[in-house]
Design a protein around this motif. Structure first.
Motif: not given
Length: 181
Positions: A77-79, A81-84, A110-114, A118-119
């Motif tokens: 979650r933190h990662l 939102s930080h990447m956003k 994996h990043f794309n999926q998460l 989330r968004y």
């Protein structure tokens, strides 16, 4: 936040409200996050809580699908939102954005999926929308050429800018500029 707004968040399975409130279903005795993808309960069977502990104290058990009891442990979650924030800051600078994305401690898939969970959209679509918003704003307030605006917004080529702009706004950038208020 009123009950109607909470209900709308539950109906949309809106992850933006996760951690702000939890809801319990009287008929099942289960409580969930607003983003839970389980079957939507009847509105009359819903009770809202300010914390998972409050729900458990009221006799509800945690949903096994969304795991609202593990809310405090979500390392991604933190990662995400930080990447956003990184995407927001570097959307108009493709080279900086590429370097920042290389620093992500997970695979791109994996990043794309998460991020999408989330968004609601992929990072690529999110960045494209940010670039188009910036370009549209610049077209309304700036007298630069369309090419200069496309490059300033972070597009690599004028053809990709025109195609993306036309797809989203339904007209060419020049026509959009003519119609500005």
């Amino acid at each position: 936040m009123n009950a109607e707004k909470k209900w709308q968040a539950v109906c949309r399975c809106d992850a933006n409200y996760d951690g702000m409130f939890w809801y319990g279903v009287k008929s099942t005795g289960i409580f969930c996050n607003p983003s839970c993808k389980s079957r939507r309960p009847k509105k009359d069977n819903i009770v809202y809580f300010d914390s998972p502990q409050e729900a458990m104290d009221a006799g509800y058990r945690a949903c096994k699908r969304c795991r609202p009891d593990l809310q405090s442990y979500d390392p991604n979650r933190h990662l995400i939102s930080h990447m956003k924030e990184v995407l927001d800051l570097n959307a108009d600078n493709p080279k900086k954005l590429q370097e920042a994305l290389k620093q992500i401690p997970m695979t791109p898939h994996h990043f794309n999926q998460l991020f999408k969970i989330r968004y609601g959209q992929t990072p690529h679509a999110y960045v494209l929308n940010k670039r188009l918003e910036k370009a549209a704003s610049m077209l309304k307030t700036n007298s630069q050429s369309v090419l200069d605006i496309a490059m300033a917004a972070g597009f690599g080529s004028i053809s990709s800018f025109y195609a993306s702009f036309r797809r989203v706004y339904g007209m060419s950038p020049a026509r959009y500029r003519e119609l500005r208020p």
